[in-house]
Enzyme design. Sequence first.
Site, mmCIF file in Angstrom:
data_model
loop_
_atom_site.group_PDB
_atom_site.id
_atom_site.type_symbol
_atom_site.label_atom_id
_atom_site.label_comp_id
_atom_site.label_asym_id
_atom_site.label_seq_id
_atom_site.Cartn_x
_atom_site.Cartn_y
_atom_site.Cartn_z
ATOM 1 N N THR A 155 36.616 39.350 37.451
ATOM 2 C CA THR A 155 37.427 38.337 37.082
ATOM 3 C C THR A 155 38.850 38.600 36.681
ATOM 4 O O THR A 155 39.550 37.995 36.130
ATOM 5 C CB THR A 155 36.881 37.419 35.643
ATOM 6 O OG1 THR A 155 36.468 38.325 34.652
ATOM 7 C CG2 THR A 155 35.392 36.757 36.241
ATOM 8 N N ILE A 190 41.530 40.250 38.214
ATOM 9 C CA ILE A 190 42.643 39.598 39.200
ATOM 10 C C ILE A 190 42.605 37.901 38.902
ATOM 11 O O ILE A 190 43.454 37.353 38.969
ATOM 12 C CB ILE A 190 42.298 39.821 40.579
ATOM 13 C CG1 ILE A 190 42.642 41.365 40.603
ATOM 14 C CG2 ILE A 190 43.111 39.260 41.369
ATOM 15 C CD1 ILE A 190 42.475 42.067 42.057
ATOM 16 N N ALA A 247 37.733 44.329 43.183
ATOM 17 C CA ALA A 247 36.830 43.316 43.815
ATOM 18 C C ALA A 247 37.154 41.924 42.955
ATOM 19 O O ALA A 247 37.722 41.904 41.876
ATOM 20 C CB ALA A 247 35.213 43.549 43.306
ATOM 21 N N PRO A 260 25.572 35.035 44.168
ATOM 22 C CA PRO A 260 26.425 34.613 45.237
ATOM 23 C C PRO A 260 27.298 33.746 44.783
ATOM 24 O O PRO A 260 27.256 33.055 43.786
ATOM 25 C CB PRO A 260 25.176 33.894 46.134
ATOM 26 C CG PRO A 260 24.525 33.142 45.289
ATOM 27 C CD PRO A 260 24.281 34.209 44.126
ATOM 28 N N VAL A 279 42.018 49.618 39.259
ATOM 29 C CA VAL A 279 40.861 49.607 39.688
ATOM 30 C C VAL A 279 40.128 48.205 39.839
ATOM 31 O O VAL A 279 39.089 48.204 40.096
ATOM 32 C CB VAL A 279 39.846 50.423 38.741
ATOM 33 C CG1 VAL A 279 40.193 51.879 38.510
ATOM 34 C CG2 VAL A 279 39.691 49.711 37.298
ATOM 35 N N LYS A 289 33.366 39.884 50.565
ATOM 36 C CA LYS A 289 32.443 39.952 49.537
ATOM 37 C C LYS A 289 31.798 38.598 49.386
ATOM 38 O O LYS A 289 32.337 37.544 49.483
ATOM 39 C CB LYS A 289 33.283 40.317 48.148
ATOM 40 C CG LYS A 289 32.451 40.389 47.254
ATOM 41 C CD LYS A 289 33.021 40.532 45.899
ATOM 42 C CE LYS A 289 32.251 40.452 44.440
ATOM 43 N NZ LYS A 289 33.012 40.447 43.390
ATOM 44 N N LEU A 293 46.566 42.981 31.577
ATOM 45 C CA LEU A 293 45.862 43.512 30.568
ATOM 46 C C LEU A 293 46.537 43.341 29.152
ATOM 47 O O LEU A 293 46.140 43.536 28.233
ATOM 48 C CB LEU A 293 45.837 44.913 30.933
ATOM 49 C CG LEU A 293 45.008 45.377 32.278
ATOM 50 C CD1 LEU A 293 45.090 46.792 32.216
ATOM 51 C CD2 LEU A 293 43.713 45.106 32.067
#
Length: 506
Positions: free
Chosen positions: A344, A346, A50, A96, A47, A78, A333
């Site tokens: 954060t 990735i 982003a 931003p 998941v 993004k 993980l």
Amino acid sequence: MSEIKKIVVVGGGTAGWMAASAMAKTLGTRDRQIVVIESDQIGTVGVGEATIPMILLFNRILGIKEDDFIRATQATFKLGIEFADWRRLGHSYFHPFGHYGVDMEGIPFQHFWLRWKANGGGGGHDLFSAETQAAGRNRFMRVADERPRRLPPVNYAYQFDAGLFAAFLRRYSEERGVVREEGRIVEVRRHGETGDVDALVLDDGRIVDGDFFVDCSGFRALLIGETLGAAYEDWTPWLPTDRAVAVPCARVSDMTPYTRATAREAGWQWRIPLQHRTGNGYVFSSAFLSEDEASARLMERLDGQPLGDPRVLRFTAGRRIKSWDRNVVALGLSSGFLEPLESTSIHLIQAGVAKLLAHFPQRRSEPRLAEKYSREMAEDYEVIRDFLIAHYKLTERDDTPFWRHCRDMAVPDSLQARFDLFASRGEVLARHQELFKEANWLAVLMGMGMTPEGYHPVADQRDFAQLESTLTQIQQAVLERATAMPLHDQYLIQAGLTAPPPASAA
């Protein structure tokens, strides 16, 4: 001690294939073997969709063409993260990527803006961010540096399908000699004298030996945790969320060039727009909301048809005390977990891979390298931890027990020191190697309502009329840049990164 000729990566997914691809590119496979053990029977979390701008550096080091990457992963661009209802219900702010205005006189821009505001200047700090202004208009374009106009380049990252990203990196790795072994590990064998990991036994009886192991086995932490017993530091007292329920839904609107994080009754909900679907999730505290209730509320709040059943993830915020122990390094993980509020996850994999390559040992046992690596990773985790805590602690909300708990909780001394300094003079003295810089802290602390009382004294040295003229010019240049950009969807189509939607969907 023997030289490292065979590296074994335990687990695939984002962490495993990021590690394998980077090692294949940097270390090569001519003089050593790189093996990834991955089982189709074991799912991945998948998941982490982003990212933050550092992912561009990772792709650049690997020599990946950006356009190929975007098409392969169904990515969108993004510019930052919108935070809705965090400070209070009905309030939103934008964090931003990149800078506000331009630094002057060797100090950050915000000090000159704070002086201007203190003397009656108009316009919030967000008017000096091209990324914020473009995101608010749903616009995007890759823009080069424009120093003559006193503007830095537009900073961006990606929103992509994590499963497609892992598959993309797997193809990349295998083309460069990485070997994938399908199988489930049923036994870990250790050296009788040193205690190092020697070999792994798979469910079909095959034995995979190795000199150095990278544990990407997820929350299970098969090698670093179950086998070597590396302790885990629990940060739940500061980061109380311990569950996430995730589900994708059909895309029903334009793709926004930003991620949205909406504060809910017992946590927050993410919305990540991709080309082919929208990613959604509810990160929450099980002490304040049940899994069934969280799943139901997430499904009620989707803006498109669900594309699957909600999936619950259970976690404990924190990190391994040692992320490199003996001949095992943990990534992803298995090394630790910080909720995805600032995208954060990735990045921490990328940081771990970069540090591993920088410290890569010649022999199995390099305790000094292991100690240095673990210390540097701990610092990375702690800085991000404090940044995340700030989002919760500074809330004005008191409408639910969860938010009252967050507002009243104690914070680490390291974070309180940043609060005190920022409230005094608008800076946090972020170190060069820290992920979040002055501009990042400015966005979140100001967004959550913390207004500095003063600013750096150097800002007083510039003539005020000249300063006012300069800031007005920068503000106008930022607005012109943002409004000149095409809509995000249009840019993706014009750049050949996606196909236009069917006419019936218009």
